[in-house]
Design a protein around this motif. Structure first.
Motif, PDB file in Angstrom:
ATOM      1  N   ARG A 210       5.736  22.032   1.744  1.00  0.00           N
ATOM      2  CA  ARG A 210       5.761  23.247   0.918  1.00  0.00           C
ATOM      3  C   ARG A 210       7.199  23.714   0.701  1.00  0.00           C
ATOM      4  N   SER A 211       8.089  23.309   1.599  1.00  0.00           N
ATOM      5  CA  SER A 211       9.480  23.761   1.565  1.00  0.00           C
ATOM      6  C   SER A 211      10.360  22.836   0.716  1.00  0.00           C
ATOM      7  N   VAL A 212      11.080  23.417  -0.208  1.00  0.00           N
ATOM      8  CA  VAL A 212      12.019  22.651  -1.029  1.00  0.00           C
ATOM      9  C   VAL A 212      13.097  22.026  -0.150  1.00  0.00           C
ATOM     10  N   GLN A 213      13.590  22.806   0.815  1.00  0.00           N
ATOM     11  CA  GLN A 213      14.651  22.326   1.692  1.00  0.00           C
ATOM     12  C   GLN A 213      14.192  21.146   2.537  1.00  0.00           C
ATOM     13  N   THR A 214      12.966  21.222   3.113  1.00  0.00           N
ATOM     14  CA  THR A 214      12.453  20.133   3.942  1.00  0.00           C
ATOM     15  C   THR A 214      12.222  18.879   3.116  1.00  0.00           C
ATOM     16  N   ALA A 215      11.619  19.034   1.945  1.00  0.00           N
ATOM     17  CA  ALA A 215      11.367  17.881   1.077  1.00  0.00           C
ATOM     18  C   ALA A 215      12.674  17.187   0.701  1.00  0.00           C
ATOM     19  N   ALA A 216      13.730  17.981   0.490  1.00  0.00           N
ATOM     20  CA  ALA A 216      15.023  17.415   0.094  1.00  0.00           C
ATOM     21  C   ALA A 216      15.641  16.558   1.190  1.00  0.00           C
ATOM     22  N   GLU A 217      15.263  16.804   2.457  1.00  0.00           N
ATOM     23  CA  GLU A 217      15.807  16.015   3.565  1.00  0.00           C
ATOM     24  C   GLU A 217      15.424  14.538   3.463  1.00  0.00           C
TER      25      GLU A 217
ATOM     26  N   MET B  10       0.847  -1.195   0.000  1.00  0.00           N
ATOM     27  CA  MET B  10       0.000   0.000   0.000  1.00  0.00           C
ATOM     28  C   MET B  10       0.885   1.248   0.000  1.00  0.00           C
ATOM     29  N   LYS B  11       0.469   2.239  -0.755  1.00  0.00           N
ATOM     30  CA  LYS B  11       1.215   3.490  -0.881  1.00  0.00           C
ATOM     31  C   LYS B  11       0.648   4.529   0.083  1.00  0.00           C
ATOM     32  N   LEU B  12       1.524   5.155   0.866  1.00  0.00           N
ATOM     33  CA  LEU B  12       1.118   6.181   1.822  1.00  0.00           C
ATOM     34  C   LEU B  12       1.778   7.502   1.467  1.00  0.00           C
ATOM     35  N   ILE B  13       1.019   8.569   1.597  1.00  0.00           N
ATOM     36  CA  ILE B  13       1.566   9.904   1.376  1.00  0.00           C
ATOM     37  C   ILE B  13       1.293  10.735   2.620  1.00  0.00           C
ATOM     38  N   LEU B  14       2.357  11.147   3.297  1.00  0.00           N
ATOM     39  CA  LEU B  14       2.237  11.999   4.472  1.00  0.00           C
ATOM     40  C   LEU B  14       2.312  13.451   4.012  1.00  0.00           C
ATOM     41  N   VAL B  15       1.202  14.149   4.096  1.00  0.00           N
ATOM     42  CA  VAL B  15       1.148  15.540   3.638  1.00  0.00           C
ATOM     43  C   VAL B  15       1.463  16.443   4.827  1.00  0.00           C
ATOM     44  N   GLY B  16       2.682  16.959   4.831  1.00  0.00           N
ATOM     45  CA  GLY B  16       3.187  17.722   5.964  1.00  0.00           C
ATOM     46  C   GLY B  16       4.333  16.947   6.578  1.00  0.00           C
ATOM     47  N   ALA B  17       5.509  17.558   6.640  1.00  0.00           N
ATOM     48  CA  ALA B  17       6.710  16.844   7.088  1.00  0.00           C
ATOM     49  C   ALA B  17       7.231  17.427   8.394  1.00  0.00           C
ATOM     50  N   GLY B  18       6.334  17.673   9.333  1.00  0.00           N
ATOM     51  CA  GLY B  18       6.721  18.208  10.630  1.00  0.00           C
ATOM     52  C   GLY B  18       7.161  17.122  11.591  1.00  0.00           C
ATOM     53  N   TRP B  19       7.139  17.448  12.886  1.00  0.00           N
ATOM     54  CA  TRP B  19       7.653  16.536  13.903  1.00  0.00           C
ATOM     55  C   TRP B  19       6.938  15.186  13.892  1.00  0.00           C
ATOM     56  N   LEU B  20       5.611  15.185  13.855  1.00  0.00           N
ATOM     57  CA  LEU B  20       4.890  13.911  13.907  1.00  0.00           C
ATOM     58  C   LEU B  20       5.166  13.070  12.669  1.00  0.00           C
ATOM     59  N   ALA B  21       5.199  13.683  11.509  1.00  0.00           N
ATOM     60  CA  ALA B  21       5.499  12.937  10.286  1.00  0.00           C
ATOM     61  C   ALA B  21       6.839  12.226  10.393  1.00  0.00           C
ATOM     62  N   ARG B  22       7.802  12.879  11.008  1.00  0.00           N
ATOM     63  CA  ARG B  22       9.127  12.283  11.166  1.00  0.00           C
ATOM     64  C   ARG B  22       9.104  11.111  12.145  1.00  0.00           C
ATOM     65  N   GLN B  23       8.180  11.146  13.098  1.00  0.00           N
ATOM     66  CA  GLN B  23       8.031  10.023  14.030  1.00  0.00           C
ATOM     67  C   GLN B  23       7.311   8.837  13.373  1.00  0.00           C
ATOM     68  N   LEU B  24       6.455   9.121  12.411  1.00  0.00           N
ATOM     69  CA  LEU B  24       5.648   8.076  11.777  1.00  0.00           C
ATOM     70  C   LEU B  24       6.372   7.400  10.613  1.00  0.00           C
ATOM     71  N   TRP B  25       7.246   8.135   9.962  1.00  0.00           N
ATOM     72  CA  TRP B  25       7.849   7.688   8.710  1.00  0.00           C
ATOM     73  C   TRP B  25       8.512   6.321   8.842  1.00  0.00           C
TER      74      TRP B  25
END
Length: 264
Positions: A31-38, A1-16
């Motif tokens: 929304r941030s190029v820099q965050t997405a690149a991480e 199954m494919k999951l898309i986490l929309v929003g890469a804040g603190w909780l997303a980083r815990q779930l990933w």
């Protein structure tokens, strides 16, 4: 199954990582190029301004996916928050996403006192409550949604000893409502495996714990100053999370908020 986490804040980083370890293909958007690149190839820049509806690459990515909405509900810019929710709802609808898991908040019960459940009547005259409820409704109109109303989030990098250290707190003998990020991840796995949508669940440590006991322990754990408790108790509320306990295969790793402090 494919999951898309929309929003890469603190909780997303815990779930990933837990979601990946469970065998899901996980993509994170920001929304941030820099965050997405991480996140390397798993990161995607997604401004949610309407242009994504014309981007075939984005539509293909969202097709058949379970979308986890982690867009923060901004107090300062509520209309921007709702606009982003509307854009995501339109994207899921056009792309044909399978379902949505919406990370909401038990802040939706603001203004209520005593034990509150998913069926409690909300105080929609309160602007914050109205904002959270409106976002839930807008997503629910676009796709099957499992709404997770989270109590105060704690976990690695989010230690509650920093919340009130040296500050004044009201209602010292009232309930503290917290949930550890690991329990959010564990419950989300059951939602995905059992396809628990549409539905609404409160997620909160199920055992009662006073604010005084919790914050004294949390501040002591960090070696910081103790919080100051007001003499006069203010009416508080306790989140009823018993519905989540009815889901087969799920149990809280942190039954009490005090138990969760050691894992922060």
């Amino acid at each position: 199954m494919k999951l898309i986490l929309v929003g890469a804040g603190w909780l997303a980083r815990q779930l990933w990582q837990p979601l990946q370890q469970a065998g899901f293909t996980v993509c994170l958007t920001s929304r941030s190029v820099q965050t997405a690149a991480e996140f390397g190839t798993a990161g995607l820049v997604l401004p949610l301004n309407g242009d994504e509806l014309q981007d075939q690459r984005v539509l293909q990515l969202f097709a058949g996916a379970v979308v986890v909405c982690l867009i923060p509900a901004s107090r300062q810019q509520p209309q921007l928050y709702l606009s982003a929710v509307d854009a995501l709802a339109a994207l899921m609808q056009k792309a044909g996403s399978l379902a949505c898991i919406h990370i909401s908040s038990t802040g939706i019960y603001q203004g209520l006192t005593g034990l509150v459940s998913e069926n409690s009547r909300l105080k929609l005259t309160d602007p914050r409550v109205k904002l959270l409820f409106e976002a839930e409704l807008r997503l629910q109109r676009s796709r099957d949604v499992c709404t997770l109303r989270l109590s105060g989030l704690i976990g690695p990098g989010r230690h509650p000893g920093r919340f009130l250290a040296g500050n004044v707190s009201s209602d010292p003998d009232g309930a503290v409502n917290m949930v550890h990020s690991s329990d959010v991840a564990a419950f989300m796995l059951q939602v995905l495996q059992q396809r628990l949508w549409p539905a609404v669940f409160n997620l909160s440590c199920p055992q009662f714990c006073t604010r005084r006991a919790f914050y004294l322990k949390a501040c002591a754990d960090l070696g910081g100053p103790e919080p100051v408790f007001a003499d006069k108790a203010a009416p508080g509320r306790q989140i009823d999370s018993s519905k989540s306990l009815q889901i087969a295969g799920f149990q809280y790793g942190c039954l009490s908020a005090i138990d969760a402090i050691a894992s922060c």
